[in-house]
Design a protein around this motif. Structure first.
Motif, mmCIF file in Angstrom:
data_model
loop_
_atom_site.group_PDB
_atom_site.id
_atom_site.type_symbol
_atom_site.label_atom_id
_atom_site.label_comp_id
_atom_site.label_asym_id
_atom_site.label_seq_id
_atom_site.Cartn_x
_atom_site.Cartn_y
_atom_site.Cartn_z
ATOM 1 N N GLN A 144 0.821 -1.209 0.000
ATOM 2 C CA GLN A 144 0.000 0.000 0.000
ATOM 3 C C GLN A 144 0.855 1.258 0.000
ATOM 4 O OE1 GLN A 144 -2.717 -0.445 3.267
ATOM 5 N NE2 GLN A 144 -4.011 -1.892 2.163
ATOM 6 N N VAL A 145 1.937 1.226 0.769
ATOM 7 C CA VAL A 145 2.840 2.381 0.804
ATOM 8 C C VAL A 145 3.464 2.606 -0.572
ATOM 9 C CG1 VAL A 145 5.034 3.227 1.746
ATOM 10 C CG2 VAL A 145 3.297 2.275 3.274
ATOM 11 N N LEU A 146 3.902 1.534 -1.240
ATOM 12 C CA LEU A 146 4.510 1.668 -2.558
ATOM 13 C C LEU A 146 3.517 2.176 -3.597
ATOM 14 C CD1 LEU A 146 6.869 -1.424 -2.777
ATOM 15 C CD2 LEU A 146 7.522 0.985 -2.831
ATOM 16 N N VAL A 147 2.293 1.688 -3.558
ATOM 17 C CA VAL A 147 1.278 2.166 -4.507
ATOM 18 C C VAL A 147 1.005 3.658 -4.278
ATOM 19 C CG1 VAL A 147 -1.158 1.984 -5.151
ATOM 20 C CG2 VAL A 147 0.221 -0.077 -4.902
ATOM 21 N N LEU A 148 0.882 4.063 -3.030
ATOM 22 C CA LEU A 148 0.661 5.484 -2.738
ATOM 23 C C LEU A 148 1.876 6.326 -3.112
ATOM 24 C CD1 LEU A 148 -1.228 5.277 0.672
ATOM 25 C CD2 LEU A 148 -2.149 5.913 -1.564
ATOM 26 N N LEU A 149 3.071 5.800 -2.877
ATOM 27 C CA LEU A 149 4.282 6.514 -3.266
ATOM 28 C C LEU A 149 4.352 6.683 -4.784
ATOM 29 C CD1 LEU A 149 7.011 7.759 -2.400
ATOM 30 C CD2 LEU A 149 7.988 5.476 -2.666
ATOM 31 N N GLY A 150 4.025 5.628 -5.523
ATOM 32 C CA GLY A 150 3.994 5.721 -6.983
ATOM 33 C C GLY A 150 2.977 6.733 -7.467
ATOM 34 N N ALA A 151 1.809 6.738 -6.842
ATOM 35 C CA ALA A 151 0.784 7.721 -7.209
ATOM 36 C C ALA A 151 1.265 9.135 -6.900
ATOM 37 C CB ALA A 151 -0.515 7.423 -6.469
ATOM 38 N N ALA A 152 1.946 9.313 -5.781
ATOM 39 C CA ALA A 152 2.484 10.630 -5.424
ATOM 40 C C ALA A 152 3.532 11.087 -6.435
ATOM 41 C CB ALA A 152 3.080 10.591 -4.019
ATOM 42 N N ALA A 189 8.850 10.077 -13.639
ATOM 43 C CA ALA A 189 7.571 9.515 -13.203
ATOM 44 C C ALA A 189 7.303 8.191 -13.893
ATOM 45 C CB ALA A 189 6.438 10.493 -13.491
ATOM 46 N N GLY A 190 7.634 8.128 -15.179
ATOM 47 C CA GLY A 190 7.421 6.879 -15.902
ATOM 48 C C GLY A 190 8.236 5.735 -15.316
ATOM 49 N N GLY A 191 9.478 6.006 -14.994
ATOM 50 C CA GLY A 191 10.329 4.950 -14.444
ATOM 51 C C GLY A 191 10.011 4.630 -12.999
ATOM 52 N N LEU A 192 10.090 5.620 -12.139
ATOM 53 C CA LEU A 192 9.928 5.400 -10.706
ATOM 54 C C LEU A 192 8.474 5.148 -10.322
ATOM 55 C CD1 LEU A 192 11.342 5.333 -7.975
ATOM 56 C CD2 LEU A 192 10.981 7.802 -7.827
ATOM 57 N N GLY A 193 7.555 5.917 -10.888
ATOM 58 C CA GLY A 193 6.145 5.770 -10.520
ATOM 59 C C GLY A 193 5.575 4.416 -10.895
ATOM 60 N N VAL A 194 5.827 3.984 -12.112
ATOM 61 C CA VAL A 194 5.321 2.677 -12.552
ATOM 62 C C VAL A 194 5.962 1.550 -11.752
ATOM 63 C CG1 VAL A 194 5.283 1.066 -14.495
ATOM 64 C CG2 VAL A 194 4.665 3.438 -14.847
ATOM 65 N N ALA A 195 7.252 1.678 -11.467
ATOM 66 C CA ALA A 195 7.931 0.650 -10.672
ATOM 67 C C ALA A 195 7.300 0.534 -9.285
ATOM 68 C CB ALA A 195 9.418 0.963 -10.565
ATOM 69 N N CYS A 196 7.060 1.663 -8.640
ATOM 70 C CA CYS A 196 6.460 1.627 -7.303
ATOM 71 C C CYS A 196 5.055 1.029 -7.321
ATOM 72 C CB CYS A 196 6.428 3.031 -6.703
ATOM 73 S SG CYS A 196 8.021 3.650 -6.175
ATOM 74 N N VAL A 197 4.249 1.461 -8.272
ATOM 75 C CA VAL A 197 2.862 0.980 -8.330
ATOM 76 C C VAL A 197 2.818 -0.520 -8.621
ATOM 77 C CG1 VAL A 197 0.705 1.121 -9.640
ATOM 78 C CG2 VAL A 197 1.853 3.199 -8.903
ATOM 79 N N THR A 198 3.607 -0.997 -9.573
ATOM 80 C CA THR A 198 3.548 -2.418 -9.925
ATOM 81 C C THR A 198 4.139 -3.307 -8.836
ATOM 82 O OG1 THR A 198 5.586 -2.217 -11.212
ATOM 83 C CG2 THR A 198 3.510 -2.047 -12.414
ATOM 84 N N VAL A 199 5.228 -2.888 -8.221
ATOM 85 C CA VAL A 199 5.792 -3.681 -7.123
ATOM 86 C C VAL A 199 4.822 -3.681 -5.944
ATOM 87 C CG1 VAL A 199 7.667 -3.816 -5.436
ATOM 88 C CG2 VAL A 199 8.190 -3.403 -7.837
ATOM 89 N N GLY A 200 4.212 -2.545 -5.670
ATOM 90 C CA GLY A 200 3.208 -2.489 -4.612
ATOM 91 C C GLY A 200 2.023 -3.393 -4.897
ATOM 92 N N ALA A 201 1.591 -3.442 -6.142
ATOM 93 C CA ALA A 201 0.461 -4.308 -6.505
ATOM 94 C C ALA A 201 0.799 -5.780 -6.312
ATOM 95 C CB ALA A 201 0.050 -4.046 -7.948
ATOM 96 N N VAL A 202 2.013 -6.174 -6.657
ATOM 97 C CA VAL A 202 2.381 -7.581 -6.481
ATOM 98 C C VAL A 202 2.539 -7.927 -5.000
ATOM 99 C CG1 VAL A 202 4.921 -7.596 -6.608
ATOM 100 C CG2 VAL A 202 3.638 -9.439 -7.631
ATOM 101 N N LEU A 203 2.902 -6.957 -4.176
ATOM 102 C CA LEU A 203 2.956 -7.221 -2.732
ATOM 103 C C LEU A 203 1.557 -7.364 -2.139
ATOM 104 C CD1 LEU A 203 5.836 -4.853 -1.568
ATOM 105 C CD2 LEU A 203 5.871 -7.350 -1.714
#
Length: 115
Positions: free
Chosen positions: A9-17, A42-56
């Motif tokens: 959840q933290v990673l998904v919110l961080l990616g959204a931020a 944003a493309g690199g870091l944001g997508v990475a955070c959101v997708t890793v957060g989703a798999v967690l």
């Protein structure tokens, strides 16, 4: 809630931020080159955070493998895409914001801008 779900959840919110900050940067930055930097980051870091957060949040081996491939490809392509767009902007004559140091562009054959 376990630690993996919380981290997800933290990673998904961080990616959204990251995406929100990049969107603000698109409005605030003065020239295309600064805007490209915001979008590529944003493309690199944001997508990475959101997708890793989703798999967690919904872990499985198949999802983890897909996310690993997606993150690597996204990090590679966002950097290359940002550079390609910036080079195209330079080639087409877009101006830099006042105060931007463009000395390195004066001597393109030397890596540090010195002759």
């Amino acid at each position: 809630m376990n630690a993996a779900e919380l981290a997800g959840q933290v990673l998904v919110l961080l990616g959204a931020a990251v995406f929100v900050v990049a969107a603000l940067g698109l409005r605030r930055f003065r020239d295309p080159y600064m805007r490209i930097s915001a979008v590529a980051t944003a493309g690199g870091l944001g997508v990475a955070c959101v997708t890793v957060g989703a798999v967690l949040l919904d872990p499985s081996v198949a999802s983890a493998a897909k996310v690993a491939v997606a993150v690597v490809l996204q990090l590679l392509t966002s950097a290359v895409g940002g550079i390609a767009i910036a080079r195209a902007a330079v080639g087409s004559g877009h101006r830099f914001a006042p105060g931007t140091d463009t000395r390195a562009l004066d001597a393109p054959d030397s890596p540090d801008g010195e002759e």
